[in-house]
Design a protein around this motif. Structure first.
Motif, PDB file in Angstrom:
ATOM      1  N   GLU A 111       0.826  -1.248  -0.102  1.00  0.00           N
ATOM      2  CA  GLU A 111       0.057   0.102  -0.099  1.00  0.00           C
ATOM      3  C   GLU A 111       0.966   1.191  -0.076  1.00  0.00           C
ATOM      4  N   ALA A 112       0.567   2.298  -0.963  1.00  0.00           N
ATOM      5  CA  ALA A 112       1.375   3.457  -1.101  1.00  0.00           C
ATOM      6  C   ALA A 112       0.496   4.548  -0.951  1.00  0.00           C
ATOM      7  N   ASN A 113       0.949   5.448   0.059  1.00  0.00           N
ATOM      8  CA  ASN A 113       0.011   6.479   0.365  1.00  0.00           C
ATOM      9  C   ASN A 113       0.396   7.903   0.030  1.00  0.00           C
ATOM     10  N   GLY A 114       1.168   7.787  -1.207  1.00  0.00           N
ATOM     11  CA  GLY A 114       1.858   9.197  -1.695  1.00  0.00           C
ATOM     12  C   GLY A 114       2.015   9.170  -3.240  1.00  0.00           C
ATOM     13  N   ALA A 115       2.254  10.425  -3.710  1.00  0.00           N
ATOM     14  CA  ALA A 115       2.391  10.626  -5.162  1.00  0.00           C
ATOM     15  C   ALA A 115       1.194  10.113  -6.068  1.00  0.00           C
ATOM     16  N   PHE A 116       1.159   9.582  -7.031  1.00  0.00           N
ATOM     17  CA  PHE A 116       0.203   8.843  -7.710  1.00  0.00           C
ATOM     18  C   PHE A 116       0.718   7.538  -8.496  1.00  0.00           C
ATOM     19  N   TYR A 117       1.526   6.707  -7.857  1.00  0.00           N
ATOM     20  CA  TYR A 117       2.182   5.505  -8.397  1.00  0.00           C
ATOM     21  C   TYR A 117       1.959   4.389  -7.559  1.00  0.00           C
ATOM     22  N   LEU A 118       1.585   3.040  -8.114  1.00  0.00           N
ATOM     23  CA  LEU A 118       1.758   1.865  -7.220  1.00  0.00           C
ATOM     24  C   LEU A 118       2.640   1.068  -8.092  1.00  0.00           C
ATOM     25  N   LEU A 119       3.734   0.492  -7.184  1.00  0.00           N
ATOM     26  CA  LEU A 119       4.584  -0.288  -7.936  1.00  0.00           C
ATOM     27  C   LEU A 119       4.345  -1.939  -7.659  1.00  0.00           C
ATOM     28  N   ALA A 120       4.167  -2.479  -8.458  1.00  0.00           N
ATOM     29  CA  ALA A 120       3.817  -4.147  -8.357  1.00  0.00           C
ATOM     30  C   ALA A 120       4.832  -4.807  -8.542  1.00  0.00           C
ATOM     31  N   ARG A 121       5.180  -6.065  -7.835  1.00  0.00           N
ATOM     32  CA  ARG A 121       6.245  -6.721  -7.949  1.00  0.00           C
ATOM     33  C   ARG A 121       5.520  -8.107  -8.438  1.00  0.00           C
ATOM     34  N   LEU A 122       6.110  -8.577  -9.591  1.00  0.00           N
ATOM     35  CA  LEU A 122       5.351  -9.796 -10.001  1.00  0.00           C
ATOM     36  C   LEU A 122       6.203 -10.869 -10.155  1.00  0.00           C
ATOM     37  N   ASP A 123       5.315 -12.035  -9.855  1.00  0.00           N
ATOM     38  CA  ASP A 123       6.199 -13.432 -10.004  1.00  0.00           C
ATOM     39  C   ASP A 123       6.051 -13.859 -11.388  1.00  0.00           C
ATOM     40  N   THR A 124       6.992 -13.686 -11.966  1.00  0.00           N
ATOM     41  CA  THR A 124       7.272 -13.913 -13.368  1.00  0.00           C
ATOM     42  C   THR A 124       8.902 -13.990 -14.026  1.00  0.00           C
ATOM     43  N   PRO A 125       9.453 -14.947 -14.598  1.00  0.00           N
ATOM     44  CA  PRO A 125      10.753 -14.922 -15.191  1.00  0.00           C
ATOM     45  C   PRO A 125      10.791 -13.885 -16.288  1.00  0.00           C
ATOM     46  N   LEU A 126       9.669 -13.431 -16.749  1.00  0.00           N
ATOM     47  CA  LEU A 126       9.939 -12.387 -18.012  1.00  0.00           C
ATOM     48  C   LEU A 126      10.514 -11.036 -17.541  1.00  0.00           C
ATOM     49  N   SER A 127      11.096 -10.452 -18.427  1.00  0.00           N
ATOM     50  CA  SER A 127      11.523  -8.847 -17.742  1.00  0.00           C
ATOM     51  C   SER A 127      10.438  -7.922 -17.819  1.00  0.00           C
ATOM     52  N   SER A 128      10.693  -6.915 -17.232  1.00  0.00           N
ATOM     53  CA  SER A 128       9.532  -6.058 -17.163  1.00  0.00           C
ATOM     54  C   SER A 128       9.249  -5.451 -18.515  1.00  0.00           C
ATOM     55  N   MET A 129      10.275  -5.000 -19.180  1.00  0.00           N
ATOM     56  CA  MET A 129      10.021  -4.480 -20.652  1.00  0.00           C
ATOM     57  C   MET A 129       9.114  -5.481 -21.501  1.00  0.00           C
ATOM     58  N   ARG A 130       9.417  -6.679 -21.072  1.00  0.00           N
ATOM     59  CA  ARG A 130       8.805  -7.933 -22.206  1.00  0.00           C
ATOM     60  C   ARG A 130       7.401  -7.791 -21.534  1.00  0.00           C
ATOM     61  N   VAL A 131       7.122  -7.735 -20.505  1.00  0.00           N
ATOM     62  CA  VAL A 131       5.670  -7.770 -19.753  1.00  0.00           C
ATOM     63  C   VAL A 131       5.004  -6.426 -20.563  1.00  0.00           C
ATOM     64  N   VAL A 132       5.537  -5.230 -20.377  1.00  0.00           N
ATOM     65  CA  VAL A 132       5.007  -4.002 -20.755  1.00  0.00           C
ATOM     66  C   VAL A 132       4.825  -4.289 -22.184  1.00  0.00           C
ATOM     67  N   GLU A 133       5.704  -4.700 -23.061  1.00  0.00           N
ATOM     68  CA  GLU A 133       5.336  -4.883 -24.538  1.00  0.00           C
ATOM     69  C   GLU A 133       4.099  -5.666 -24.731  1.00  0.00           C
TER      70      GLU A 133
ATOM     71  N   GLY B 274      15.881   0.930 -12.119  1.00  0.00           N
ATOM     72  CA  GLY B 274      17.107   0.015 -11.591  1.00  0.00           C
ATOM     73  C   GLY B 274      16.493  -1.262 -11.078  1.00  0.00           C
ATOM     74  N   LEU B 275      15.191  -1.654 -11.273  1.00  0.00           N
ATOM     75  CA  LEU B 275      14.794  -2.820 -10.926  1.00  0.00           C
ATOM     76  C   LEU B 275      14.787  -4.031 -11.894  1.00  0.00           C
ATOM     77  N   THR B 276      16.128  -4.645 -11.910  1.00  0.00           N
ATOM     78  CA  THR B 276      16.434  -5.420 -12.864  1.00  0.00           C
ATOM     79  C   THR B 276      16.191  -6.830 -12.618  1.00  0.00           C
ATOM     80  N   ASP B 277      16.285  -7.130 -11.338  1.00  0.00           N
ATOM     81  CA  ASP B 277      16.426  -8.701 -10.755  1.00  0.00           C
ATOM     82  C   ASP B 277      15.147  -9.264 -10.845  1.00  0.00           C
ATOM     83  N   VAL B 278      13.795  -8.527 -10.338  1.00  0.00           N
ATOM     84  CA  VAL B 278      12.599  -9.084 -10.375  1.00  0.00           C
ATOM     85  C   VAL B 278      11.775  -8.186 -11.066  1.00  0.00           C
ATOM     86  N   CYS B 279      10.576  -8.526 -11.808  1.00  0.00           N
ATOM     87  CA  CYS B 279       9.763  -8.005 -12.641  1.00  0.00           C
ATOM     88  C   CYS B 279       8.889  -6.725 -11.801  1.00  0.00           C
TER      89      CYS B 279
END
Ligand SMILES: Cc1ncc(COP(=O)(O)O)c(C=O)c1O
Length: 394
Positions: A318-340, A357-362
């Motif tokens: 839960e994030a109480n500020g700005a207007f962003y949420l940052l989701a951590r996904l259980d997948t071996p795919l890279s985050s850019m691949r998921v976005v594509e 800078g989050l490259t280890d986990v999607c």
């Protein structure tokens, strides 16, 4: 003849920003709903537009003005800083400096403070433009991990300080994690910086975007902070003035000459018409921004709730500020691949965590401030459906 020599090593070392890549994907996929943009859905207050309506009738209004900002804006900012941030600018010890956006303020500070090889401590996930500015100055971003809820780990920050460290950067409310740091943690970081003789750079671009009773603390209001704290602020988000490019900082006075050199070289003076708009915006005051907060908060809660449907394969603190949420996904795919895949197959865009800078986990950043509530709702339908499919849990 076209020169084809190598680019500077300095620029080669800088990561390419991810936003244009996502923007290109969106362009290629008409009808995409973008939950990527880090801006608000509302425009500036009428006072800002009224202030510029009569601007520019005399030649003198088009001349260069002072490098650090026009006096009318300084006066209004001093009142704002005292009332809103509990920062009473002490002219003997501090400077108030207007820039063309707070990214530029950060760039000036890095140029003013860092020699090649110096270190700047940033938190993971970092804001990409901070890391890029640090690299451009031939300095080194030392990335300190945050806790599971993206909060500050003050002991880890302390452990990362070396004799090359020149500053610690905090962003609260945070981009991309949406977290608002605990006042006590910010206080400890500020004190740590004072004791170690390094700067605490506090980016407060989202100062008004706090929810669920969470309060914003400006470290520059803390006792004994004036000598080592740089506070960065922006008109882009709160007042819907993103492309007018107005930001400002309060910085220790010894930085003044260096800041002036950097500003004079790249900007000469902040655009005067934008500063006049900023003076108008301050007449509307924070009540303007706050009038939108309740509705944005409702959108935030809706997004959080929708993403919970994907638990435990998608974790969103839960994030109480700005207007962003940052989701951590259980997948071996890279985050850019998921976005594509989200854009091409499901018509919804978010920003890949790799840019922060989050490259280890999607990870994916979901921005919920840029669109009207109904459009965010439609975007969330697509996002949840798309992630169900991509995570193979349909
Ligand atoms: C943390 C943070 N700082 C600064 C900025 C840029 O602000 P400005 O438009 O004032 O340069 C952004 C924009 O997204 C941001 O997220």
């Amino acid at each position: 003849m076209t020169v084809r020599g190598p680019l500077s090593q300095r620029m080669e070392a800088v990561q390419a920003p991810v936003i244009p890549d996502v923007a290109a994907l969106i362009r290629d996929t008409p009808g995409t709903i973008s939950l990527g943009q880090g801006v608000v859905h509302y425009g500036p207050p009428p006072q800002a537009l009224a202030a510029v309506a009569g601007f520019g009738n005399t030649p003198a209004e088009h001349h260069y003005r002072s490098a650090d900002g026009i006096p009318e804006l300084h006066e209004a900012l001093r009142a704002k800083l005292a009332a809103e941030n509990a920062i009473d600018v002490d002219d003997d010890r501090q400077v108030l400096f207007v820039t063309a956006g707070s990214n530029m303020a950060f760039f000036h500070v890095v140029m003013s403070v860092c020699d090649p090889g110096d270190e700047v401590i940033v938190m993971s996930p970092f804001y990409f433009n901070h890391e890029m500015a640090i690299t451009m100055a031939n300095a080194r971003a030392v990335v300190v991990s945050s806790d599971q809820r993206y909060g500050l780990r003050v002991d880890a920050i302390e452990a990362a300080i070396t004799d090359r460290t020149r500053m610690v950067v905090t962003i609260s409310p945070n981009n991309p994690a949406g977290v608002v740091y605990e006042p006590e943690a910010l206080r400890r970081v500020n004190e740590l910086c004072r004791k170690r003789g390094i700067y605490h750079v506090s980016d407060e671009a989202y100062e008004y975007f706090t929810y669920a009773g969470t309060l914003h603390l400006s470290p520059g209001s803390l006792p004994d902070s004036a000598g080592h704290t740089v506070s960065l602020f922006s008109f882009s988000k709160s007042y819907g003035l993103a492309n007018w490019r107005v930001g400002y900082m309060v910085a220790p006075r010894p930085l003044m000459r260096a800041l002036q050199k950097s500003q004079d070289t790249v900007l000469i003076c902040p655009p005067v018409i934008s500063q006049v708009a900023a003076v108008g915006a301050l007449q509307a005051g924070p009540a303007y921004c706050r009038s939108y907060i309740e509705a944005i908060d409702a959108v935030r809660l809706m997004c959080l709730q929708r993403l919970q449907e994907l638990a435990p394969h998608c974790v969103v603190p839960e994030a109480n500020g700005a207007f962003y949420l940052l989701a951590r996904l259980d997948t071996p795919l890279s985050s850019m691949r998921v976005v594509e895949r989200l854009v091409r197959e499901h018509g919804v865009a978010v920003i890949p965590g790799s840019g922060f800078g989050l490259t280890d986990v999607c990870h994916l950043r979901v921005a919920y401030g840029a669109l009207e509530a109904d459009t965010v709702k439609a975007g969330m339908d697509r996002l949840v459906q798309g992630l169900h499919a991509i995570l193979n849990r349909a």
